[in-house]
Design a protein around this motif. Structure first.
Motif, PDB file in Angstrom:
ATOM      1  N   GLY A  61     -26.975 -51.755  -4.254  1.00  0.00           N
ATOM      2  CA  GLY A  61     -27.510 -51.712  -5.606  1.00  0.00           C
ATOM      3  C   GLY A  61     -26.786 -50.781  -6.552  1.00  0.00           C
ATOM      4  N   ASP A  62     -25.651 -50.202  -6.135  1.00  0.00           N
ATOM      5  CA  ASP A  62     -24.899 -49.349  -7.055  1.00  0.00           C
ATOM      6  C   ASP A  62     -23.571 -49.998  -7.399  1.00  0.00           C
ATOM      7  OD1 ASP A  62     -23.905 -46.956  -8.518  1.00  0.00           O
ATOM      8  OD2 ASP A  62     -25.674 -46.063  -7.634  1.00  0.00           O
ATOM      9  N   SER A  63     -22.635 -49.239  -7.943  1.00  0.00           N
ATOM     10  CA  SER A  63     -21.451 -49.851  -8.552  1.00  0.00           C
ATOM     11  C   SER A  63     -20.231 -49.905  -7.648  1.00  0.00           C
ATOM     12  CB  SER A  63     -21.092 -49.108  -9.837  1.00  0.00           C
ATOM     13  OG  SER A  63     -20.698 -47.791  -9.545  1.00  0.00           O
ATOM     14  N   ALA A  64     -19.409 -50.905  -7.937  1.00  0.00           N
ATOM     15  CA  ALA A  64     -18.102 -51.078  -7.306  1.00  0.00           C
ATOM     16  C   ALA A  64     -17.096 -51.324  -8.416  1.00  0.00           C
ATOM     17  CB  ALA A  64     -18.136 -52.255  -6.345  1.00  0.00           C
ATOM     18  N   VAL A  65     -15.889 -50.808  -8.230  1.00  0.00           N
ATOM     19  CA  VAL A  65     -14.834 -50.974  -9.228  1.00  0.00           C
ATOM     20  C   VAL A  65     -13.595 -51.517  -8.533  1.00  0.00           C
ATOM     21  CG1 VAL A  65     -13.320 -49.780 -10.870  1.00  0.00           C
ATOM     22  CG2 VAL A  65     -15.703 -49.071 -10.637  1.00  0.00           C
ATOM     23  N   ALA A  66     -12.967 -52.502  -9.174  1.00  0.00           N
ATOM     24  CA  ALA A  66     -11.669 -53.021  -8.725  1.00  0.00           C
ATOM     25  C   ALA A  66     -10.716 -52.946  -9.914  1.00  0.00           C
ATOM     26  CB  ALA A  66     -11.809 -54.455  -8.248  1.00  0.00           C
ATOM     27  N   ILE A  67      -9.574 -52.342  -9.693  1.00  0.00           N
ATOM     28  CA  ILE A  67      -8.555 -52.240 -10.729  1.00  0.00           C
ATOM     29  C   ILE A  67      -7.367 -53.081 -10.287  1.00  0.00           C
ATOM     30  CG2 ILE A  67      -6.972 -50.701 -11.958  1.00  0.00           C
ATOM     31  CD1 ILE A  67      -9.075 -48.479 -11.520  1.00  0.00           C
ATOM     32  N   ILE A  68      -6.913 -53.956 -11.173  1.00  0.00           N
ATOM     33  CA  ILE A  68      -5.798 -54.845 -10.872  1.00  0.00           C
ATOM     34  C   ILE A  68      -4.550 -54.284 -11.548  1.00  0.00           C
ATOM     35  CG2 ILE A  68      -4.909 -57.194 -11.073  1.00  0.00           C
ATOM     36  CD1 ILE A  68      -7.871 -58.088 -11.455  1.00  0.00           C
ATOM     37  N   ASN A  69      -3.539 -53.967 -10.755  1.00  0.00           N
ATOM     38  CA  ASN A  69      -2.274 -53.444 -11.281  1.00  0.00           C
ATOM     39  C   ASN A  69      -1.199 -54.507 -11.117  1.00  0.00           C
ATOM     40  OD1 ASN A  69      -3.102 -50.788 -11.970  1.00  0.00           O
ATOM     41  ND2 ASN A  69      -3.108 -50.275  -9.803  1.00  0.00           N
ATOM     42  N   ARG A  70      -0.692 -54.995 -12.226  1.00  0.00           N
ATOM     43  CA  ARG A  70       0.380 -55.985 -12.226  1.00  0.00           C
ATOM     44  C   ARG A  70       1.701 -55.255 -11.976  1.00  0.00           C
ATOM     45  NH1 ARG A  70       3.584 -58.524 -16.135  1.00  0.00           N
ATOM     46  NH2 ARG A  70       4.028 -60.688 -15.619  1.00  0.00           N
TER      47      ARG A  70
END
Length: 147
Positions: A61-70
């Protein structure tokens, strides 16, 4: 003289065991378990499976972050650059100290360049209900192959 080496070895072992980390900590930990593919073709969906470990089991129930680096050398034309940060909430599930998180994105969302294959690296992190942030885990390179 023999008591000094035995005492020294014993002291080192005690320090090593006292300083060793438990597999489960209050701060969540992520590991990349597997990739559905590292070369994504049109019509496919990339799926990256992450293992999580959390002593309290409160990442539900909390947050997840995904960062996409090209990683491409050629720049994208103006207006063609897509979202590079994805903020999401993990579903509410029974508390558990370890489990899996699935990250899925389709080809059409990930493809940016119209003149070359895109090479992407993903960075993932999660936060638990007490506000503890995991370390960031970085994926291997994933290639989005032009049709």
């Amino acid at each position: 003289m023999k008591t000094i080496p035995v005492l020294l070895v014993s002291s080192i072992l005690v320090i090593a065991f006292a300083c060793s980390k438990d597999k489960f900590e209050s701060k969540p930990r992520l590991e990349i378990k597997e990739y559905s593919t590292k070369e994504l073709f049109q019509g496919e969906t990339l799926k990256i499976t992450l293992d999580f470990f959390d002593k309290e089991g409160d990442i539900n129930g909390d947050s997840a972050v995904a960062i996409i680096n090209r990683q491409n050398i050629l720049p994208l034309p103006a207006g063609q650059d897509k979202t590079d940060t994805i903020n999401a909430f993990l579903p509410d599930f029974p508390q558990k100290d370890k489990g899996e998180i699935f990250f899925q994105l389709p080809f059409d969302f990930l493809k940016e360049s119209t003149v070359e294959n895109d090479t992407l690296v993903f960075k993932f992190s999660v936060r638990d209900k007490k506000g503890n942030h995991s370390d960031t885990v970085t994926s291997e390179r994933v290639v989005i192959v032009l049709p």
